[in-house]
Design a protein around this motif. Structure first.
Motif, PDB file in Angstrom:
ATOM      1  N   HIS B  37      55.314 -13.663  46.549  1.00 35.81           N
ATOM      2  CA  HIS B  37      55.285 -12.920  45.279  1.00 35.81           C
ATOM      3  C   HIS B  37      53.868 -12.695  44.772  1.00 35.81           C
ATOM      4  N   VAL B  38      53.732 -11.694  43.916  1.00 34.96           N
ATOM      5  CA  VAL B  38      52.432 -11.409  43.297  1.00 34.96           C
ATOM      6  C   VAL B  38      52.617 -11.437  41.785  1.00 34.96           C
ATOM      7  N   GLY B  39      51.992 -12.418  41.133  1.00 35.72           N
ATOM      8  CA  GLY B  39      52.228 -12.585  39.703  1.00 35.72           C
ATOM      9  C   GLY B  39      51.052 -12.251  38.814  1.00 35.72           C
ATOM     10  N   CYS B  40      49.851 -12.146  39.370  1.00 29.38           N
ATOM     11  CA  CYS B  40      48.683 -11.941  38.507  1.00 29.38           C
ATOM     12  C   CYS B  40      47.655 -11.098  39.233  1.00 29.38           C
ATOM     13  N   SER B  43      43.911 -14.215  40.520  1.00 34.59           N
ATOM     14  CA  SER B  43      43.886 -15.333  41.479  1.00 34.59           C
ATOM     15  C   SER B  43      44.230 -16.662  40.839  1.00 34.59           C
ATOM     16  N   GLN B  44      45.057 -16.653  39.826  1.00 35.82           N
ATOM     17  CA  GLN B  44      45.326 -17.886  39.092  1.00 35.82           C
ATOM     18  C   GLN B  44      46.756 -18.405  39.141  1.00 35.82           C
ATOM     19  N   CYS B  45      47.743 -17.539  39.485  1.00 37.13           N
ATOM     20  CA  CYS B  45      49.129 -17.981  39.284  1.00 37.13           C
ATOM     21  C   CYS B  45      49.730 -18.687  40.494  1.00 37.13           C
ATOM     22  N   GLY B  46      49.226 -18.385  41.693  1.00 36.01           N
ATOM     23  CA  GLY B  46      49.703 -19.084  42.892  1.00 36.01           C
ATOM     24  C   GLY B  46      51.051 -18.641  43.435  1.00 36.01           C
ATOM     25  N   CYS B  48      51.614 -16.260  45.206  1.00 37.71           N
ATOM     26  CA  CYS B  48      51.363 -15.600  46.489  1.00 37.71           C
ATOM     27  C   CYS B  48      50.901 -16.556  47.578  1.00 37.71           C
ATOM     28  N   LYS B  58      45.592 -18.273  48.627  1.00 37.09           N
ATOM     29  CA  LYS B  58      46.233 -17.239  47.811  1.00 37.09           C
ATOM     30  C   LYS B  58      46.140 -15.910  48.557  1.00 37.09           C
ATOM     31  N   CYS B  60      46.822 -13.023  47.705  1.00 35.24           N
ATOM     32  CA  CYS B  60      46.328 -11.890  46.906  1.00 35.24           C
ATOM     33  C   CYS B  60      44.813 -11.885  46.860  1.00 35.24           C
TER      34      CYS B  60
HETATM   35  S1  FES Z   1      49.272 -13.305  42.704  1.00 33.26           S
HETATM   36 FE1  FES Z   1      48.552 -14.712  41.230  1.00 33.26          FE
HETATM   37  S2  FES Z   1      47.276 -15.978  42.459  1.00 33.26           S
HETATM   38 FE2  FES Z   1      47.902 -14.483  43.866  1.00 33.26          FE
END
Ligand code: FES
Ligand SMILES: Cc1cc2nc3c(=O)[nH]c(=O)nc-3n(C[C@H](O)[C@H](O)[C@H](O)COP(=O)(O)OP(=O)(O)OC[C@H]3O[C@@H](n4cnc5c(N)ncnc54)[C@H](O)[C@@H]3O)c2cc1C
Ligand code: FES
Lengths: 261, 153
Positions: B37-40, B43-46, B48, B58, B60
């Motif tokens: 998944h891609v949440g942000c 590079s902070q949400c993890g 991915c 990560k 992304c």
């Molecule tokens: S999508 Fe949020 S850290 Fe990669």
């Protein structure tokens, strides 16, 4: 996202030749890639330097510890040589970001970027580091020029960072709860004959607090810190902390660091 | 364009991709592996997180072109012969998820933790998952699930 030409350089010479005013070296990519994604930066050429073997690795001697530019944070954090020679440096690396950032991010990328809240620049100042590039050696005091600004010239590549092994040292930081960048970080190092107190996160660029350093050079005890004036003028004020708060945290962390030495 | 050859979940793949293709885009849009998944954008949400040569990163924040020759494992690649990975089992059993958006990244990151530390404490689990954000669970059951998996693995 704007596209670019990707190159993978096999040696430093090739990387330097490919570089221009419109290029970036790709080490860990932990700053470059988010900047491109957010549209904060665009480049014509992205030059991968991770395959250049001579840029990576850790070498300890009796007086210094030399870390190759593309050495990852996780490698510094786990290195037996670093833990033995300068344990505070291994601890600093362990406190950067999160495991995935540490698995990619590099020491060279961190200091080349010179984020005002980055951790490694404070280590460079506290540990009298010498930055080895493909053309010269630069003392840390002369390397960090201002916010996101260094002495590096276009196409100049950091090859290694050579730290002086101190008698004692300790790094304390208040991490930003989201990114772990230092809201304030204080790195105290006691060398033979002098003490450095490097501060990151508080101003637009890392610096050595000369007053604290002088007081601690005379008497390396946390009790002398209360007598030193720490002015909040010129310090950052943002949603994370006011300038006054930061100035106070420098005092608190300087004491903690000396006590932990 | 860059021609890249890599192994994804045990399968050898060779593709020509635009140089700025992120690994997350490569996996999701070119290989249709949408479990990552891609949440942000920061590079902070993890969400991915995948493994590259066994280590969590990560996706992304890596270019596909940069990973030529590497071995990649995504959430789709950890079940064996139709049987869930012990980490997946534990998340299911202990309700380590609600909406499930963060889960692929949590699971991949947690598996890497156990590769580094077989019996992590609660604090070590929380420290390790610093780069994985969950907006639903409050993390309690995620920590419990990682502990459960550690006892089974
Ligand atoms: S999508 Fe949020 S850290 Fe990669
Ligand atoms: C979520 C997140 C959390 C983070 N938390 C922290 C933290 O807590 N503390 C902290 O200090 N940092 C933190 N960082 C930054 C991280 O430490 C990276 O290491 C740092 O951003 C840059 O290193 P890099 O290797 O990824 O460089 P890249 O992004 O690859 O490059 C950055 C810049 O440096 C230049 N460069 C790279 N290598 C060289 C070289 N050898 N010679 C000359 N120029 C070079 C490039 O041209 C580019 O301009 C965080 C980053 C993220 C994404
Ligand atoms: S379960 Fe919804 S974000 Fe974690």
């Amino acid at each position: 996202m704007k596209t670019f030409n990707y190159h993978s350089a096999k040696d430093v010479k090739e990387a330097s030749k490919l570089a221009s005013s419109n290029s970036a070296f790709l080490a860990g990519g932990m700053t470059t890639i988010p900047s491109i994604k957010l549209g904060l930066a665009t480049y014509k050429d992205i030059i991968n330097i991770k395959n250049i073997k001579s840029l990576s690795g850790i070498k300890a001697s009796s007086k210094t510890l030399k870390i190759g530019a593309t050495t990852k944070h996780v490698e510094v954090a786990n290195s037996k040589d670093v833990k033995k020679a300068i344990p505070s440096l291994a601890a600093l690396a362990e406190g950067i970001g999160d495991p995935q950032v540490r698995n990619r991010g590099t020491i060279g990328g961190s200091i080349a970027n010179n984020d005002p809240s980055a951790d490694y620049p404070s280590a460079c100042i506290a540990l009298n580091a010498v930055i080895h590039t493909n053309s010269r050696k630069i003392e840390a005091e002369k390397f960090f020029k201002g916010m996101f600004e260094t002495a590096l010239k276009s196409g100049e590549i950091i090859e290694a960072i050579e730290f002086s092994i101190p008698e004692k040292s300790n790094y304390q930081k208040y991490p930003n709860p989201a990114s772990r960048y230092a809201v304030v970080g204080v790195y105290v190092a006691k060398h033979k004959g002098e003490v450095n107190v490097a501060v990151t996160g508080a101003k637009s660029c890392v610096y050595n607090d000369k007053d604290l350093a002088k007081a601690l050079s005379k008497n390396f005890s946390s009790s002398v810190i209360d007598n030193v004036k720490i002015s909040s003028s010129g310090m950052n004020s943002d949603i994370h902390a006011s300038a006054e708060y930061r100035a106070n945290m420098i005092r608190v962390f300087a004491k903690k660091a000396v006590e932990a030495c | 364009m860059s021609k890249i050859s890599l192994e994804v979940n045990g399968k050898k793949i060779t593709k020509e991709v635009p140089d700025h293709t992120l690994l997350s885009v490569f996996l999701r849009e070119i290989l249709n592996l949408t479990g990552t998944h891609v949440g942000c954008d920061t590079s902070q949400c993890g969400a991915c997180v995948v493994h590259v040569d066994g280590k969590s990163i990560k996706s992304c924040t890596a270019f596909a072109a940069d990973l030529n020759g590497s071995k990649i494992t995504t959430i789709e690649g950890i079940a064996q012969n139709g049987k869930m990975h012990p980490m997946q089992e534990a998340f299911k059993k202990l309700h380590g998820l609600q909406c499930g958006f963060c889960t692929p990244g949590m699971v991949m990151s947690a598996i890497d933790l156990l590769q580094n530390n077989k019996k992590p404490s609660d604090t070590e689990i929380r420290d390790w998952l610093e780069g994985n954000i969950c907006r639903c669970t409050g993390y309690q059951n995620i920590v419990a699930a990682v502990k459960e998996a550690a006892s089974k693995m």
